[in-house]
Design an enzyme around this catalytic site. Structure first.
Site, PDB file in Angstrom:
ATOM      1  N   GLU A   8       6.575   4.964  -3.359  1.00  0.00           N
ATOM      2  CA  GLU A   8       6.261   3.620  -3.867  1.00  0.00           C
ATOM      3  C   GLU A   8       5.637   3.813  -5.242  1.00  0.00           C
ATOM      4  O   GLU A   8       4.512   4.299  -5.356  1.00  0.00           O
ATOM      5  CB  GLU A   8       5.286   2.906  -2.928  1.00  0.00           C
ATOM      6  CG  GLU A   8       5.757   2.826  -1.480  1.00  0.00           C
ATOM      7  CD  GLU A   8       7.036   2.033  -1.316  1.00  0.00           C
ATOM      8  OE1 GLU A   8       7.310   1.146  -2.144  1.00  0.00           O
ATOM      9  OE2 GLU A   8       7.787   2.317  -0.370  1.00  0.00           O
ATOM     10  N   CYS A  43       0.454  -2.787  -8.387  1.00  0.00           N
ATOM     11  CA  CYS A  43       1.839  -2.458  -8.742  1.00  0.00           C
ATOM     12  C   CYS A  43       2.685  -3.719  -8.896  1.00  0.00           C
ATOM     13  O   CYS A  43       3.658  -3.736  -9.632  1.00  0.00           O
ATOM     14  CB  CYS A  43       2.439  -1.546  -7.682  1.00  0.00           C
ATOM     15  SG  CYS A  43       2.271  -2.216  -6.021  1.00  0.00           S
TER      16      CYS A  43
HETATM   17  P1  NAD Z   1      -0.830   8.762 -10.282  1.00  0.00           P
HETATM   18  O1  NAD Z   1       0.635   8.970 -10.218  1.00  0.00           O
HETATM   19  O2  NAD Z   1      -1.548   9.257 -11.481  1.00  0.00           O
HETATM   20  O3  NAD Z   1      -1.548   9.440  -9.029  1.00  0.00           O
HETATM   21  C1  NAD Z   1      -1.228   9.064  -7.722  1.00  0.00           C
HETATM   22  C2  NAD Z   1      -1.645  10.172  -6.776  1.00  0.00           C
HETATM   23  O4  NAD Z   1      -0.836  11.309  -7.027  1.00  0.00           O
HETATM   24  C3  NAD Z   1      -3.088  10.632  -6.945  1.00  0.00           C
HETATM   25  O5  NAD Z   1      -3.631  10.893  -5.683  1.00  0.00           O
HETATM   26  C4  NAD Z   1      -2.946  11.910  -7.751  1.00  0.00           C
HETATM   27  O6  NAD Z   1      -4.036  12.786  -7.533  1.00  0.00           O
HETATM   28  C5  NAD Z   1      -1.652  12.461  -7.188  1.00  0.00           C
HETATM   29  N1  NAD Z   1      -0.920  13.383  -8.065  1.00  0.00           N
HETATM   30  C6  NAD Z   1      -0.897  13.410  -9.413  1.00  0.00           C
HETATM   31  N2  NAD Z   1      -0.092  14.399  -9.834  1.00  0.00           N
HETATM   32  C7  NAD Z   1       0.420  15.006  -8.738  1.00  0.00           C
HETATM   33  C8  NAD Z   1       1.332  16.082  -8.528  1.00  0.00           C
HETATM   34  N3  NAD Z   1       1.896  16.749  -9.547  1.00  0.00           N
HETATM   35  N4  NAD Z   1       1.643  16.419  -7.260  1.00  0.00           N
HETATM   36  C9  NAD Z   1       1.107  15.771  -6.201  1.00  0.00           C
HETATM   37  N5  NAD Z   1       0.227  14.734  -6.343  1.00  0.00           N
HETATM   38  C10 NAD Z   1      -0.085  14.350  -7.599  1.00  0.00           C
HETATM   39  O7  NAD Z   1      -1.062   7.198 -10.048  1.00  0.00           O
HETATM   40  P2  NAD Z   1      -2.430   6.406 -10.118  1.00  0.00           P
HETATM   41  O8  NAD Z   1      -2.774   6.234 -11.558  1.00  0.00           O
HETATM   42  O9  NAD Z   1      -3.410   7.008  -9.189  1.00  0.00           O
HETATM   43  O10 NAD Z   1      -2.007   5.008  -9.473  1.00  0.00           O
HETATM   44  C11 NAD Z   1      -1.492   3.952 -10.180  1.00  0.00           C
HETATM   45  C12 NAD Z   1       0.004   3.880 -10.013  1.00  0.00           C
HETATM   46  O11 NAD Z   1       0.340   3.657  -8.633  1.00  0.00           O
HETATM   47  C13 NAD Z   1       0.609   2.721 -10.752  1.00  0.00           C
HETATM   48  O12 NAD Z   1       1.771   3.150 -11.413  1.00  0.00           O
HETATM   49  C14 NAD Z   1       0.961   1.727  -9.659  1.00  0.00           C
HETATM   50  O13 NAD Z   1       1.987   0.827  -9.962  1.00  0.00           O
HETATM   51  C15 NAD Z   1       1.334   2.634  -8.549  1.00  0.00           C
HETATM   52  N6  NAD Z   1       1.295   1.910  -7.284  1.00  0.00           N
HETATM   53  C16 NAD Z   1       2.479   1.565  -6.673  1.00  0.00           C
HETATM   54  C17 NAD Z   1       2.474   0.810  -5.503  1.00  0.00           C
HETATM   55  C18 NAD Z   1       3.757   0.404  -4.828  1.00  0.00           C
HETATM   56  O14 NAD Z   1       3.716  -0.105  -3.719  1.00  0.00           O
HETATM   57  N7  NAD Z   1       4.905   0.604  -5.440  1.00  0.00           N
HETATM   58  C19 NAD Z   1       1.258   0.417  -4.955  1.00  0.00           C
HETATM   59  C20 NAD Z   1       0.076   0.784  -5.591  1.00  0.00           C
HETATM   60  C21 NAD Z   1       0.099   1.544  -6.758  1.00  0.00           C
END
Ligand code: NAD
Length: 476
Positions: free
Chosen positions: A242, A276
């Site tokens: 997601e 999101c």
């Molecule tokens: P992010 O991608 O920076 O991080 C998300 C998670 O991934 C964190 O726990 C982070 O520590 C982990 N992560 C980062 N790099 C990684 C890697 N290489 N391998 C494994 N894990 C890794 O996102 P964010 O800034 O924490 O969250 C915001 C984003 O989430 C926005 O883009 C938002 O739209 C999205 N989001 C989507 C939905 C949906 O339902 N589509 C819902 C909520 C948030």
């Protein structure tokens, strides 16, 4: 961290000082785990996954209800920490915690009625049925915008209901809230070794979950950029991704403008725009542009950033500086290309931290700038006008994402025509882009940058289950 049924500090040796975006005060320390911590958790999950097979669906459903009750019992405490750690207003934090409890209740209800099939076959001596089984061990990786409700709704509730073992890595800036949620799950009786919390940096501990041969599924919510990396590194596993959103809110010339303006402001300012499905851009018919903008500005100017812990706060802090800088950059680029900021456009002054942002309305936004094409994740309403339907579709397609959209019109035929045409996973007609109930399917349009798979009620239960076919030879 919670590994193999016990709370521990992990072996990482490094700690993150957690500073509240709401108050600027220290609220705790978080152990940053090592890759070996993640491996130990996965090994335990693998060894204990079969504990769920000795539980009936009814018993797993009862466990979900017990978790919900435990969350409700500790709701006040969880909401206070969530407000301090995430930055959202305390009333929104209370709503989020209530949503987490509902998530476990829904998962516990829906799993009881999830049927699989038996199939008519050609051969008179054969019978064929399908059953739903857990996939095994899920690596669960979640973001910081809804640290309690989102993991519960998307993965933890459905994961327990379907009987998967899980290793969870939450975003580092909101992992303290995650510990309370895991305490609730453990106290409610989740079988020892089937649920683990490994805190730390995503590229370190999260990457172990993604690449380990002992995780069968990856359940990830986060940005489109990280999602792309994870999709590539977890090839061959079940993927529930997601990702980011930037869905348009479309206002046609026959719309109820008062309602449209109210929904746009609600959809853009909730959680300070860090959703999101937030209203990230407004595409409005040229003939009603000025009338809509006037209403939006009037409504936005009534909302002031207020310290998140204040029960009167309706607009709290952004979660982290990196995200606030993205908002600064997107606004500066659009302004340099000719967009006009009508209200807001900067960090709020005189607040406990510099993470409070003035709610912002910006018009004449050029179609190719990041504010329009990318995800901004702040309390910002960028507005663009369109003439023809073709112009509308071209603008809507400017973003590679395809998660949610909203559409305002009084004409049901136009509503259907546009809703069917826009590429995204969910379209809300005459409602804000972020309206959703947790049993309704949601997710990114195929091939978009918003991810794959569907969350929501039975859809997540199916995504987290393996459909197995069993055939029988029956002597006539
Ligand atoms: P992010 O991608 O920076 O991080 C998300 C998670 O991934 C964190 O726990 C982070 O520590 C982990 N992560 C980062 N790099 C990684 C890697 N290489 N391998 C494994 N894990 C890794 O996102 P964010 O800034 O924490 O969250 C915001 C984003 O989430 C926005 O883009 C938002 O739209 C999205 N989001 C989507 C939905 C949906 O339902 N589509 C819902 C909520 C948030």
């Amino acid at each position: 961290m919670f590994i193999d049924g016990a709370w521990e500090e992990g072996t990482g040796k490094e700690w993150l000082r957690v500073v509240s975006p709401s108050t600027g005060k220290d609220i705790g320390w978080l152990p940053l785990g090592s890759r070996s911590d993640a491996r130990r958790a996965i090994a335990s999950a693998k060894a204990n996954a079969r504990k769920f097979s000795s539980m009936s669906v009814w018993q797993r459903a009862a466990l979900c209800q017990a978790i919900a009750a435990e969350i409700e019992r500790r709701a006040g405490e969880i909401a206070e920490l969530l407000c301090l750690e995430q930055g959202k207003p305390i009333t929104e934090a209370q709503g989020e915690v209530a949503g987490a409890a509902v998530a476990f209740r829904n998962a516990g209800e829906q799993i009881k009625w999830l049927e699989s099939a038996s199939f008519p076959v050609e051969d008179p001596a054969k019978r064929a049925i399908s059953i739903l089984q857990p996939k095994g061990v899920f690596g669960v990786i979640t973001p910081w915008n809804f640290p309690v409700a989102l993991p519960s709704i998307y993965y933890l509730g459905p994961g327990i209901a379907t009987g998967n073992a899980m290793v969870w890595t939450p975003a580092p800036t909101t992992s303290l809230s995650a510990t309370l949620l895991v305490e609730c799950m453990s106290a409610a009786g989740v079988p020892e070794g089937t649920l683990h919390l490994v805190t730390g940096e995503g590229p370190v501990v999260g990457d172990v979950l993604v690449t380990s041969p002992d995780t069968q599924g990856i359940a990830f919510t986060g940005s489109s950029q990280t999602g792309k990396v994870i999709a590539a590194r977890s090839t061959g596993k079940a993927q529930l991704l997601e990702l980011g959103g930037n869905g348009p809110t479309i206002v046609l010339d026959d719309a109820d403008l008062d309602r449209a303006a109210a929904c746009i402001v609600k959809g853009a300012l909730a959680n300070a725009g860090q959703i999101c499905t937030a209203t990230e851009r407004v595409l409005v018919a040229a003939s009603v542009h000025d009338a809509l903008v006037e209403r939006i500005v009037a409504a936005v100017e009534k909302v002031r950033p207020q310290t998140s812990t204040d029960p009167a706060s309706r607009l709290g802090a952004l979660n982290n500086e990196e995200n606030a800088q993205k908002v600064d950059t997107h606004l500066a680029e659009a302004a340099s290309l000719g967009a006009k900021i009508l209200t807001g456009g900067r960090r709020a002054q005189g607040m406990p931290t510099k993470l409070y942002y003035e709610p912002t309305v910006i018009v004449d936004v050029p179609p190719d700038c990041a504010l329009h094409c990318d995800e901004t994740f702040g309390p910002v309403i960028p507005i663009l006008r369109f003439g023809s339907d073709e112009e509308l579709y071209a603008l809507a397609a400017k973003s590679p994402m395809g998660l949610s959209a909203a559409l305002f019109t009084r004409d049901v035929s136009r509503a259907f025509r546009h809703a069917e045409r826009i590429r995204c996973g969910i379209v809300n007609v005459n409602e804000a882009s972020n309206y959703w109930e947790t049993h309704i399917p949601a997710g990114g349009a195929a091939g978009s940058a918003s991810g794959t798979g569907r969350t929501g009620g039975r859809h997540t239960l199916l995504e987290m289950s393996d459909l197995k076919t069993i055939t029988f030879h029956v002597e006539p």
